[in-house]
Design an enzyme around this catalytic site. Structure first.
Site, mmCIF file in Angstrom:
data_model
loop_
_atom_site.group_PDB
_atom_site.id
_atom_site.type_symbol
_atom_site.label_atom_id
_atom_site.label_comp_id
_atom_site.label_asym_id
_atom_site.label_seq_id
_atom_site.Cartn_x
_atom_site.Cartn_y
_atom_site.Cartn_z
ATOM 1 N N ARG A 1 40.390 41.558 -89.979
ATOM 2 C CA ARG A 1 41.136 39.884 -89.983
ATOM 3 C C ARG A 1 42.869 41.243 -89.449
ATOM 4 N NH1 ARG A 1 38.674 37.748 -95.838
ATOM 5 N NH2 ARG A 1 41.087 38.822 -97.075
ATOM 6 N N ARG B 1 15.620 27.644 -81.696
ATOM 7 C CA ARG B 1 14.971 27.634 -80.872
ATOM 8 C C ARG B 1 14.658 28.617 -80.097
ATOM 9 N NH1 ARG B 1 20.817 28.177 -77.708
ATOM 10 N NH2 ARG B 1 20.016 28.982 -75.975
ATOM 11 N N ASP C 1 -9.102 8.189 -64.663
ATOM 12 C CA ASP C 1 -7.913 7.224 -65.525
ATOM 13 C C ASP C 1 -8.655 6.463 -66.676
ATOM 14 O OD1 ASP C 1 -9.532 5.077 -64.672
ATOM 15 O OD2 ASP C 1 -8.323 4.985 -63.133
ATOM 16 N N LYS D 1 -2.489 10.786 -60.951
ATOM 17 C CA LYS D 1 -2.223 10.035 -62.091
ATOM 18 C C LYS D 1 -3.396 10.397 -62.873
ATOM 19 C CE LYS D 1 -5.358 6.418 -62.165
ATOM 20 N NZ LYS D 1 -5.478 4.911 -61.618
ATOM 21 N N GLY E 1 -8.277 9.449 -55.817
ATOM 22 C CA GLY E 1 -6.967 8.213 -55.189
ATOM 23 C C GLY E 1 -5.623 8.965 -56.665
ATOM 24 N N ARG F 1 -0.563 2.620 -58.386
ATOM 25 C CA ARG F 1 0.342 1.746 -58.879
ATOM 26 C C ARG F 1 1.173 2.738 -60.195
ATOM 27 N NH1 ARG F 1 -4.571 -1.221 -60.535
ATOM 28 N NH2 ARG F 1 -5.615 0.314 -59.363
ATOM 29 N N ASN G 1 26.893 37.529 -78.982
ATOM 30 C CA ASN G 1 25.981 37.638 -78.605
ATOM 31 C C ASN G 1 25.637 37.562 -77.296
ATOM 32 O OD1 ASN G 1 25.292 34.812 -78.320
ATOM 33 N ND2 ASN G 1 23.235 35.114 -78.358
ATOM 34 N N GLU H 1 -15.717 -7.553 -58.665
ATOM 35 C CA GLU H 1 -13.928 -7.189 -58.518
ATOM 36 C C GLU H 1 -12.902 -8.513 -58.999
ATOM 37 O OE1 GLU H 1 -13.262 -3.607 -59.130
ATOM 38 O OE2 GLU H 1 -15.529 -3.921 -59.528
ATOM 39 N N TYR I 1 25.510 30.767 -86.233
ATOM 40 C CA TYR I 1 25.285 31.097 -84.869
ATOM 41 C C TYR I 1 24.620 31.970 -84.821
ATOM 42 C CZ TYR I 1 23.421 31.646 -80.311
ATOM 43 O OH TYR I 1 22.865 32.664 -79.206
HETATM 44 C C1 UD1 Z 1 -12.398 0.416 -61.337
HETATM 45 C C2 UD1 Z 1 -13.743 -0.341 -61.069
HETATM 46 C C3 UD1 Z 1 -13.350 -1.851 -62.106
HETATM 47 C C4 UD1 Z 1 -13.749 -1.234 -63.738
HETATM 48 C C5 UD1 Z 1 -12.524 -0.712 -63.416
HETATM 49 C C6 UD1 Z 1 -12.254 -0.109 -64.934
HETATM 50 C C7 UD1 Z 1 -14.788 0.063 -58.879
HETATM 51 C C8 UD1 Z 1 -14.860 -1.012 -57.573
HETATM 52 N N1 UD1 Z 1 -14.300 -0.033 -59.709
HETATM 53 O O1 UD1 Z 1 -11.753 -0.102 -60.516
HETATM 54 O O2 UD1 Z 1 -15.159 -2.542 -61.783
HETATM 55 O O3 UD1 Z 1 -13.003 -2.392 -64.332
HETATM 56 O O4 UD1 Z 1 -12.245 1.225 -62.516
HETATM 57 O O5 UD1 Z 1 -11.571 1.174 -65.078
HETATM 58 O O6 UD1 Z 1 -15.313 0.618 -58.902
HETATM 59 N N2 UD1 Z 1 -11.090 6.747 -57.332
HETATM 60 C C9 UD1 Z 1 -11.768 7.863 -56.306
HETATM 61 N N3 UD1 Z 1 -11.130 7.930 -55.016
HETATM 62 C C10 UD1 Z 1 -11.071 6.288 -54.438
HETATM 63 C C11 UD1 Z 1 -11.202 5.789 -55.090
HETATM 64 C C12 UD1 Z 1 -10.832 5.870 -56.691
HETATM 65 O O7 UD1 Z 1 -11.630 9.154 -56.536
HETATM 66 O O8 UD1 Z 1 -11.809 6.650 -53.385
HETATM 67 C C13 UD1 Z 1 -10.820 7.437 -58.281
HETATM 68 C C14 UD1 Z 1 -9.861 7.170 -58.539
HETATM 69 O O9 UD1 Z 1 -8.851 8.412 -59.015
HETATM 70 C C15 UD1 Z 1 -9.559 6.886 -60.492
HETATM 71 C C16 UD1 Z 1 -10.837 5.756 -60.007
HETATM 72 O O10 UD1 Z 1 -11.611 6.321 -58.987
HETATM 73 O O11 UD1 Z 1 -9.463 7.855 -61.357
HETATM 74 C C17 UD1 Z 1 -11.343 4.444 -60.222
HETATM 75 O O12 UD1 Z 1 -10.127 3.656 -58.940
HETATM 76 P P1 UD1 Z 1 -9.767 3.064 -59.207
HETATM 77 O O13 UD1 Z 1 -8.457 2.638 -58.192
HETATM 78 O O14 UD1 Z 1 -8.034 2.722 -60.589
HETATM 79 O O15 UD1 Z 1 -10.332 1.568 -60.017
HETATM 80 P P2 UD1 Z 1 -9.937 -0.007 -60.259
HETATM 81 O O16 UD1 Z 1 -9.309 -0.810 -59.284
HETATM 82 O O17 UD1 Z 1 -9.400 0.459 -61.763
HETATM 83 CA CA CA Z 2 -8.670 1.997 -62.945
#
Ligand code: UD1
Ligand code: CA
Length: 470
Positions: free
Chosen positions: A439, A332, A102, A22, A11, A15, A385, A154, A365
């Protein structure tokens, strides 16, 4: 025993409101995902798979070829992301750790401990949980009296009572690889977001009569995750505090750690003192017994033992032992300040070598220059320079003296032991041991001012102003 790690980075992280993926946003100056990989290197894991999707070229370029990539074309949830990785998992893999890209503060010891819990309890899945003050936005983990996980809900799908639970899902798990594969295939998107949640794997495993346990982390700072820029700043703050603590424990003094920023790849020797508002970035390395700050920024700088840098900026340059820089100097890229050399206030130095024991104490300089040893560069000296098109070099030999307010028009060479008189404009080579003065001659007119004033008075009384004569 084969072990696999899967890092989810599919993802984009909407946000964040960013064109940068991210997991590439930096913490301590280093992309988040690289922090995770750095920790994984310290764990006994044979295979690392990164799930990429949106902006995957960005991620792959930064992460490089030391990992395998699984492509998730559409981001249909964390469970869907793991499904995309499964075909790559080696047949002999026994355990799989899943981490989210993340959450960059996770430590190798924690990942190792999670794997240990999984093998000791023979669990099909272990979820790392944390007890946090503010669980907003995170999945809540429900654990039964026997310590096994009932479900993870969730926030969006949770009832008000469920939201009262402060035991949260960190997004870090250890699974029995085979059980994970089987359960993932049974996931359905029956939730508020219509996504395949990885968290639903746990109740699925349980339904099969397998063991699913929770392992609570002691230090919840480690699992902080980033979904927006406010959390990015919070995680950065936690990372800085941890980094500074580690440096202080290794023998670095910080007068005000809260305002001292030290990047992830910076090294600092013992007994070095960092004054407030010091920023050490990139591949900066500082020796022992140095004094840096206050208010200084060093990027990819190498500073040798006993050097002092105050109120200055040093970029991609080297500062020698016992050298002194600042206050208010700007060094620099491509510069070397020799041992015991001095660069004083309001001096700018670019792509220049300043030899051992040389001094450029104020308001000068030096650009594209090679200055030998024991040279004194006076106040206001400028290497000219640049002619608007090209840059030219200036050379000043050992033991020379360049008088104040001189212009060295490059390309030009001043030999060893030479003396350039103050206020000179030097366009031709000054040979070794020569004296050069360039000079305009001074013109002095005796009593001139007095006569001028008298004249002005009489002109004024006649109702007109005249300075014609001047
Ligand atoms: C997720 C967890 C939540 C946990 C939280 C902790 C799930 C359903 N929820 O929620 O329980 O408390 O993390 O931070 O797992 N990603 C993919 N492919 C996708 C979706 C997400 O690779 O299709 C990756 C994102 O890039 C990210 C990570 O998974 O690095 C987490 O995704 P994110 O959407 O941030 O999950 P949260 O809603 O934070
Ligand atoms: Ca997350």
């Amino acid at each position: 025993m084969g072990r696999t790690a899967i890092i989810l980075a599919g993802g984009l992280g909407t946000r964040m409101k960013s064109s940068l993926h991210k997991v590439l946003h930096p913490i301590l100056g280093k992309p988040m995902i690289l922090h995770i990989l750095h920790q994984l290197m310290k764990v006994d894991i044979q295979q690392i798979i990164v799930v990429v999707g949106q902006h995957r070229e960005q991620v792959m370029e930064v992460v490089g070829t030391s990992v395998e990539y699984a492509i998730q074309e559409e981001q249909l949830g964390t469970g869907h992301a793991v499904l995309a990785a499964l075909p790559l998992v080696k047949a002999d893999s026994k355990s799989t750790v899943v981490l989210y890209g993340d959450a960059p503060l996770i430590q190798a010891t924690t990942i190792q401990a999670l794997l240990d819990v999984q093998s000791e309890t023979a669990a099909a899945g272990v979820v790392l949980t944390a007890r946090v003050e503010n669980p907003t936005g995170l999945g809540r983990v429900f654990v039964d009296a026997g310590g096994s996980v009932e479900k993870i809900v969730e926030e969006r799908d949770a009832s008000p009572e469920e939201r009262e639970n402060h035991c949260i899902n960190t997004g870090i798990y250890a699974f029995d690889t085979r059980s994970l594969g089987q359960a993932c295939k049974k996931l359905t998107p029956s939730n508020a977001q219509k996504e395949y949640y990885l968290t639903d794997v746990l109740p699925l495993l349980k339904q099969q009569g397998l063991r699913v346990v929770a392992s609570e982390i002691a230090n919840s700072d480690e699992i902080a995750s980033v979904n927006d820029r406010v959390q990015l700043a919070q995680v950065e703050k936690l990372a800085q505090a941890a980094r500074n603590r580690e440096l202080m424990q290794s023998g670095v003094t910080m007068l005000h750690p809260e305002s001292t920023y030290v990047g992830a790849d910076v090294t600092i020797g013992r007994d070095t003192v960092l004054y407030p508002a010091t920023h050490l970035e990139g591949k900066t390395s500082i020796g022992e017994q140095c004094i840096v700050g206050p208010n200084s920024r060093l990027l990819d700088a190498t500073v040798h033992d006993n050097a002092t840098i105050q109120y200055s900026v040093v970029l991609q340059s080297v500062v020698g032992e016992h050298a002194s820089v600042g206050p208010f100097a700007y060094i620099r890229p491509g510069s070397t300040i020799g041992e015991h050399a001095k660069v004083g206030d309001f001096v700018e130095i670019k792509n220049t070598h300043l030899g051992k024991d040389s001094k450029v104490s104020h308001l000068a300089y030096l650009g594209d220059a090679y200055v030998g040893e024991r040279v004194n560069i006076g106040c206001g000296v400028i290497t000219v320079n640049y002619d608007g098109e090209k840059k030219y070099r200036t050379e000043v030999g050992d033991d020379s003296f360049i008088g104040s307010n001189s212009n060295l028009i490059a390309p030009v060479r001043v030999g060893r032991g030479a003396y350039v008189c103050a206020g000179s404009t030097i366009t031709n080579e000054v040979p070794d041991d020569a004296f050069a003065i360039g000079r305009a001659h001074q013109v002095t007119k005796e009593q001139y001012v007095k006569r001028w004033k008298l004249k002005r008075q009489s002109a004024g009384s006649a109702g007109r102003e005249s300075q014609d004569e001047f």
